[in-house]
Design an enzyme around this catalytic site. Structure first.
Site, PDB file in Angstrom:
ATOM      1  N   GLY A  34     -59.365  36.028   0.615  1.00 21.14           N
ATOM      2  CA  GLY A  34     -59.547  35.874  -0.364  1.00 21.14           C
ATOM      3  C   GLY A  34     -60.219  34.545  -1.495  1.00 21.14           C
ATOM      4  N   HIS A 131     -64.831  45.462  -8.295  1.00 21.98           N
ATOM      5  CA  HIS A 131     -65.646  45.907  -7.360  1.00 21.98           C
ATOM      6  C   HIS A 131     -66.540  45.621  -7.603  1.00 21.98           C
ATOM      7  CE1 HIS A 131     -66.407  49.484  -5.049  1.00 21.98           C
ATOM      8  NE2 HIS A 131     -67.656  49.695  -5.609  1.00 21.98           N
TER       9      HIS A 131
END
Length: 212
Positions: A34, A131
Site C-alpha cells: 500500500g 506500472h
C-alpha cells in the site's frame, strides 16, 4: 505559472493544472503493502490533491495496505479473489461496492488482478493504473527484472488509464529512472517507487482535468 515537476517527469505539471474545484471521490484497489495508496492519501491530507477516499478494496487478506488505511481513518473492505469463480464476478462486486459509496474514479494502486469489461464499463475512462516501467516497454509482471535483463539504461514508471489489454491505455504521466551499473531488482524498484509516489497524485489530477 509555477512548475511543480522536475525535468525527468513528463509532461511538466503546473500548479494550475492540478486545481480541482470539486473533490474527487476515489475508490482504491490494492493488493500489497500500500505504499502508493499511502502516497495518494498523504497528498490528500496535505491538500495537494482535492479528493476523498471513501473506500479501499483489497483482495489479499494479509495485505499491509489495510493497516495503512486504518492509519488514515479510511474504510477498507476485503474482497478475496479466491472466493469468486470468475474475474467478472469479482469486478461486479467491486462495482457494486464503489457505486454504493458514490465513487467516481477507480485507482489501481498495486492491484494485482486483471480487470474485465465489467469494471471498465462501469467507470469509462475513469480507471487509473500505475506500472513500474516506461510503457509501452516491459509490460506485465516483473517489469523491473525485465528492464535489467534487457540492459536498458533508463526505465521508470507510468500512470495510465486502464484498458482491457494489460498495462495499456492512454498514458497520463511518466517518470524516468536511470539504471545504475550495480543495480539489483530491489535497489532499482526502490528508486522507481520514489517516483511512483510523486507522480501518482499528479496524474490523478491531470486525468480529472482531461476526462471530467
Amino acid at each position: 505559472m509555477e512548475n511543480l515537476t522536475p525535468s525527468f517527469i513528463s509532461p511538466q505539471v503546473s500548479s494550475e493544472d492540478l486545481k480541482l474545484e470539486t473533490p474527487l471521490k476515489l475508490g482504491i484497489l490494492a493488493s500489497g503493502s500500500g505504499t502508493n495508496f499511502e502516497a495518494i492519501a498523504d497528498a490528500i491530507k496535505q491538500q495537494e490533491l482535492n479528493a476523498k477516499i471513501p473506500l479501499l478494496i483489497y483482495n489479499n487478506p494479509q495485505a499491509k495496505v489495510q493497516e495503512k488505511a486504518a492509519a488514515f481513518n479510511i474504510e477498507s473492505k476485503l474482497l478475496n479473489h479466491r472466493h469468486f469463480k470468475r474475474r467478472e464476478d469479482l469486478d461486479q462486486a467491486i462495482v457494486d461496492l464503489f457505486k454504493s459509496y458514490n465513487i467516481n474514479w477507480v485507482i489501481m494502486a498495486g492491484w494485482m488482478r486483471i480487470v474485465t469489461p465489467v469494471l471498465l464499463g462501469a467507470f469509462p475512462n475513469h480507471v487509473i493504473n500505475i506500472h513500474p516501467s516506461l510503457l509501452p516497454s516491459f509490460k506485465g509482471i516483473k517489469a523491473v527484472e525485465q528492464a535489467l535483463e534487457a540492459g536498458v539504461k533508463i526505465t521508470g514508471c507510468t500512470v495510465h488509464l486502464a484498458s482491457l489489454e494489460v498495462d495499456s491505455g492512454p498514458i497520463l504521466l511518466q517518470a524516468a529512472v536511470p539504471i545504475l551499473q550495480d543495480d539489483t531488482p530491489e535497489t532499482l524498484h526502490a528508486r522507481i517507487q520514489i517516483q511512483e509516489h510523486k507522480i501518482f497524485p499528479l496524474a490523478i489530477a491531470l486525468a480529472a482535468k482531461k476526462y471530467p
